[in-house]
Design an enzyme around this catalytic site. Structure first.
Site, PDB file in Angstrom:
ATOM      1  CE1 TYR A 111     -51.821  26.325  44.762  1.00 58.86           C
ATOM      2  CE2 TYR A 111     -53.108  28.172  45.570  1.00 58.86           C
ATOM      3  CZ  TYR A 111     -52.848  26.814  45.534  1.00 58.86           C
ATOM      4  OH  TYR A 111     -53.611  25.964  46.293  1.00 58.86           O
ATOM      5  CB  SER A 112     -45.795  33.375  43.496  1.00 56.81           C
ATOM      6  OG  SER A 112     -44.770  33.995  42.765  1.00 56.81           O
ATOM      7  CB  THR A 113     -44.708  30.772  38.398  1.00 55.78           C
ATOM      8  OG1 THR A 113     -45.995  30.190  38.207  1.00 55.78           O
ATOM      9  CG2 THR A 113     -43.674  30.004  37.592  1.00 55.78           C
TER      10      THR A 113
END
Length: 293
Positions: A68-70
């Site tokens: 879920y890396s921004t």
């Protein structure tokens, strides 16, 4: 072409009864409004790196992140806008054949090639990574490098009249934003980092190493609290969820949970338990947007 950021970002003063009872002023530095596709601290950290990539004629960007890396989404958007290729090395080889979550799907839709590796290989690559081909710029996990630190150091310059009563608070994942904010503060003001994952000792060493690599010196005007990570990155406790929902209802704004809500929860706890001296002015940096519903 990558649109410029809308700087300086707004400064929002909140009338919060819990903080008021403690004699503490609360402000939000709304970096979540900096850019439509590369918001928050991602713009601050990426902008100098993107300028370097353009100046050196880079053909692509390679970086690292979780499911879920921004940061992966931001790099994908920036690379696409600049006409660069992008590769994201994703932690967790079991994700390769799984349906894409909304975050990884967004990165792919922006043209990023995702490469899934085991957690052991991921850790090794973080310390011994090589560009996939000549002309590629490798960005570390979270984008935290000396250029990123200098980008984050611009935040305090947008805040008027900082002094001894001021505390700037931000989340800490890889340390670059805290390192930059601390370096950019005037004398007397202090920075508080809120760890969003388990990393006591490790995160302090990362911030100190970034200061040394960027400025050739150490800073003593910062600290990290490790009391509100909830057990790890992405872990949301019932207490955090209840606090975030009440805060949203009280102030009419949506909170990103993994970073921003944890930061506000920590400074709220510090205020109501009288760990903050009356007269303190807390400015919490809103580093990103909430996940889509």
């Amino acid at each position: 072409m990558l649109l410029p950021a809308d700087l300086p970002t707004p400064l929002q003063v909140l009338d919060d009864p819990d903080f008021a009872r403690a004699g503490v002023e609360l402000r939000l530095k709304r970096d979540d409004l900096a850019h439509p596709t590369v918001p928050g601290n991602k713009w601050r950290k990426l902008a100098p790196n993107l300028a370097y990539a353009t100046e050196t004629g880079a053909r692509g960007l390679l970086t690292f992140g979780g499911a879920y890396s921004t940061h992966l989404r931001a790099v994908a958007a920036a690379a696409q806008a600049l006409g660069l290729a992008s590769i994201g090395v994703v932690r967790g080889d079991e994700l390769a054949e799984a349906p894409r979550n909304w975050s990884l799907r967004a990165a792919e839709e922006r043209g990023m090639e995702l490469r899934f590796v085991s957690r052991a290989d991921y850790r090794a690559l973080l310390t011994d990574h090589q560009p996939p081909a000549p002309g590629w710029l490798v960005l570390p996990e979270g984008g935290s490098n000396p250029l990123a630190v200098r980008g984050a150091a611009t935040v305090p310059a947008e805040l008027p009249d900082l002094g001894p009563r001021d505390l700037l608070a931000c989340p800490v994942g890889t340390g670059g934003t805290l390192a930059g904010i601390a370096a950019g503060l005037p004398p007397g003001a202090r920075a508080l980092g809120v760890a969003v994952l388990r990393g006591e000792g490790y995160l302090e060493r990362e911030v100190a190493a970034l200061h040394q690599a960027t400025y050739g010196r150490q800073f003593t005007n910062w600290q990290i609290t490790h009391t509100h990570h909830g057990g790890g990155y992405g872990r949301l406790t019932p207490e955090l969820t209840a606090f975030a929902e009440e805060f949203e209802h009280r102030h009419g704004l949506a909170l990103e949970r993994r970073y921003v809500a944890k930061t506000l929860h920590a400074v709220h706890h510090a205020a109501v338990t009288h760990q903050l001296t009356p007269g303190t002015r807390v400015t919490a940096v809103v580093t990103g947007l909430p996940d889509p519903a």
